[in-house]
Design an enzyme around this catalytic site. Sequence first.
Site, PDB file in Angstrom:
ATOM      1  N   ARG A 100       4.026  -3.330  -6.183  1.00  0.00           N
ATOM      2  CA  ARG A 100       3.344  -2.972  -4.920  1.00  0.00           C
ATOM      3  C   ARG A 100       4.383  -2.986  -3.799  1.00  0.00           C
ATOM      4  O   ARG A 100       5.202  -3.905  -3.727  1.00  0.00           O
ATOM      5  CB  ARG A 100       2.193  -3.937  -4.608  1.00  0.00           C
ATOM      6  CG  ARG A 100       1.044  -3.837  -5.626  1.00  0.00           C
ATOM      7  CD  ARG A 100      -0.198  -4.557  -5.143  1.00  0.00           C
ATOM      8  NE  ARG A 100      -0.860  -3.848  -4.057  1.00  0.00           N
ATOM      9  CZ  ARG A 100      -1.857  -4.373  -3.333  1.00  0.00           C
ATOM     10  NH1 ARG A 100      -2.276  -5.604  -3.585  1.00  0.00           N
ATOM     11  NH2 ARG A 100      -2.425  -3.684  -2.365  1.00  0.00           N
ATOM     12  N   GLN A 127     -12.568  -6.058  -0.125  1.00  0.00           N
ATOM     13  CA  GLN A 127     -12.097  -7.436  -0.304  1.00  0.00           C
ATOM     14  C   GLN A 127     -12.895  -8.421   0.549  1.00  0.00           C
ATOM     15  O   GLN A 127     -13.030  -9.588   0.192  1.00  0.00           O
ATOM     16  CB  GLN A 127     -10.606  -7.546   0.066  1.00  0.00           C
ATOM     17  CG  GLN A 127      -9.664  -6.904  -0.926  1.00  0.00           C
ATOM     18  CD  GLN A 127      -9.300  -5.502  -0.519  1.00  0.00           C
ATOM     19  OE1 GLN A 127     -10.090  -4.794   0.098  1.00  0.00           O
ATOM     20  NE2 GLN A 127      -8.102  -5.065  -0.863  1.00  0.00           N
ATOM     21  N   ALA A 145      -0.833 -11.053  -0.135  1.00  0.00           N
ATOM     22  CA  ALA A 145       0.629 -11.149  -0.110  1.00  0.00           C
ATOM     23  C   ALA A 145       1.187 -12.436  -0.756  1.00  0.00           C
ATOM     24  O   ALA A 145       2.059 -12.356  -1.638  1.00  0.00           O
ATOM     25  CB  ALA A 145       1.103 -11.005   1.332  1.00  0.00           C
ATOM     26  N   ASP A 183       0.601  -8.785   5.556  1.00  0.00           N
ATOM     27  CA  ASP A 183       1.455  -8.507   4.397  1.00  0.00           C
ATOM     28  C   ASP A 183       2.922  -8.453   4.774  1.00  0.00           C
ATOM     29  O   ASP A 183       3.792  -8.590   3.928  1.00  0.00           O
ATOM     30  CB  ASP A 183       1.033  -7.200   3.736  1.00  0.00           C
ATOM     31  CG  ASP A 183      -0.330  -7.373   3.094  1.00  0.00           C
ATOM     32  OD1 ASP A 183      -1.336  -7.262   3.822  1.00  0.00           O
ATOM     33  OD2 ASP A 183      -0.379  -7.680   1.893  1.00  0.00           O
ATOM     34  N   ASN A 188      -1.047  -5.115   7.971  1.00  0.00           N
ATOM     35  CA  ASN A 188      -2.129  -5.774   7.222  1.00  0.00           C
ATOM     36  C   ASN A 188      -3.065  -4.694   6.686  1.00  0.00           C
ATOM     37  O   ASN A 188      -2.840  -3.497   6.905  1.00  0.00           O
ATOM     38  CB  ASN A 188      -2.872  -6.772   8.135  1.00  0.00           C
ATOM     39  CG  ASN A 188      -3.800  -7.682   7.337  1.00  0.00           C
ATOM     40  OD1 ASN A 188      -3.408  -8.222   6.311  1.00  0.00           O
ATOM     41  ND2 ASN A 188      -5.020  -7.860   7.800  1.00  0.00           N
ATOM     42  N   LYS A 189      -4.093  -5.121   6.010  1.00  0.00           N
ATOM     43  CA  LYS A 189      -5.037  -4.203   5.372  1.00  0.00           C
ATOM     44  C   LYS A 189      -5.510  -3.116   6.333  1.00  0.00           C
ATOM     45  O   LYS A 189      -5.767  -3.380   7.509  1.00  0.00           O
ATOM     46  CB  LYS A 189      -6.218  -5.028   4.846  1.00  0.00           C
ATOM     47  CG  LYS A 189      -7.315  -4.265   4.138  1.00  0.00           C
ATOM     48  CD  LYS A 189      -6.821  -3.391   3.010  1.00  0.00           C
ATOM     49  CE  LYS A 189      -6.006  -4.137   1.974  1.00  0.00           C
ATOM     50  NZ  LYS A 189      -5.340  -3.229   1.011  1.00  0.00           N
TER      51      LYS A 189
HETATM   52  O1  MRU Z   1      -4.488  -4.972  -0.931  1.00  0.00           O
HETATM   53  P1  MRU Z   1      -4.610  -6.461  -0.831  1.00  0.00           P
HETATM   54  O2  MRU Z   1      -5.965  -6.971  -1.175  1.00  0.00           O
HETATM   55  O3  MRU Z   1      -3.489  -7.175  -1.567  1.00  0.00           O
HETATM   56  O4  MRU Z   1      -4.379  -6.747   0.733  1.00  0.00           O
HETATM   57  C1  MRU Z   1      -4.439  -8.058   1.208  1.00  0.00           C
HETATM   58  C2  MRU Z   1      -4.333  -8.162   2.668  1.00  0.00           C
HETATM   59  O5  MRU Z   1      -4.164  -7.191   3.369  1.00  0.00           O
HETATM   60  C3  MRU Z   1      -4.324  -9.536   3.245  1.00  0.00           C
HETATM   61  O6  MRU Z   1      -4.916  -9.546   4.508  1.00  0.00           O
HETATM   62  C4  MRU Z   1      -2.868  -9.992   3.367  1.00  0.00           C
HETATM   63  O7  MRU Z   1      -2.233  -9.893   2.125  1.00  0.00           O
HETATM   64  C5  MRU Z   1      -2.751 -11.359   3.866  1.00  0.00           C
HETATM   65  S1  MRU Z   1      -3.140 -12.507   2.586  1.00  0.00           S
HETATM   66  C6  MRU Z   1      -2.990 -14.077   3.110  1.00  0.00           C
END
Ligand code: MRU
Length: 366
Positions: A90, A203, A55, A244, A254-255
């Site tokens: 996004r 990730q 994010a 996010d 979040n993810k």
């Molecule tokens: O799809 P991504 O890799 O952009 O998702 C990222 C995440 O879900 C992170 O946990 C979130 O952005 C927090 S980043 C400090």
Amino acid sequence: MKVSGRPTRTIWPSADGTAVEIIDQTRLPHAFAIVRLATLDEAARAIRAMLVRGAPLIGATAAWGLWLAMRADPSDAALARAHAALLATRPTAVNLRWALDRCRARLGVLPPAGRPAAARELAVTICDEDVVLNQGIATAGLPLIRAIAVRKAHGARINILTHCNAGWLATVDIGTATAPIYAAHHAGLPVHVWVDETRPRNQGASLTAWELLNEGVPHTVIADNAGGHLMQRGEVDLVMVGTDRVTATGDVCNKIGTYLKALAARDNAVPFYVAAPSPSIDWTLRDGLKEIPIEERSEQEMSQLSGRLANGTVATISLLPEGSAAANPAFDVTPARLVTGLITERGVCAATAAGLGKLFPEHVAV
Ligand code: MRU
């Protein structure tokens, strides 16, 4: 953070002053490749295709993208077009809208000729501020880890489970969920991180493991499904994740898979903390489940997997039987009731409107 021992940020202006440079995160951990973004389209593509992700870094890249757009055409129409193009890349991380709205508000009141320089200055400021926010999260979160160290036998490993990558690579530097972990490690506390692999894009396995390795933090990668089992065996002291988008009432997006970790943490009385810098808080929302847009990504991320072969080449393989459908929701929402606390740059608070309101009174509606 360090890459091969050298302090490095995740985004920076090119030496010739005409572009911005990023680390292509789709190539990690097998290659460290720097990519130059010289146009608005290239910046938008880098966000969409996840060369940059996380994010805060999405927001920072968008700010640089507006600078690239203003260099090419500083007109009102071009500003509106660039804002819309970047915003469409996004949908879930609110940092994108936060950065773009902030830039548009600043640039919109300037005469076009002044916009390129102002856009550059603001992109630099947003990046520098991100680092300061994360330092604040490190300071606020470190006592939580210290308290565990005091409670455990002297020298016993402190096990922290994290999901996805909310580390240095997801931000400009330091990371959010990793900030207290790095602070604890540098303070000599015996931290060990359980790294969820984080299917489908991995990730955790590809990015978090790589950055912890570079920083010398002990860690172990686990299958996403292993977290609950480890919690039942008392092998997780703390869950620490990023976000996010947090609603004004403390719901956390979040993810995908974060929610399941929160459920398992609650069932096993493991504290579940979310590192949330203020640009990740969406003060306009009150119900995360109903109101946060969840990105649906391509089926291919489920059906294919990339990795390095024994001969060193990177290849993509198919996982599913041909003809099976796959679904790929990229985020989920953890209700505030499952969150032990939010770690912000201003301190730790309850995941409630009142808790957030105490730390951020300027956002409380009167
Ligand atoms: O799809 P991504 O890799 O952009 O998702 C990222 C995440 O879900 C992170 O946990 C979130 O952005 C927090 S980043 C400090």
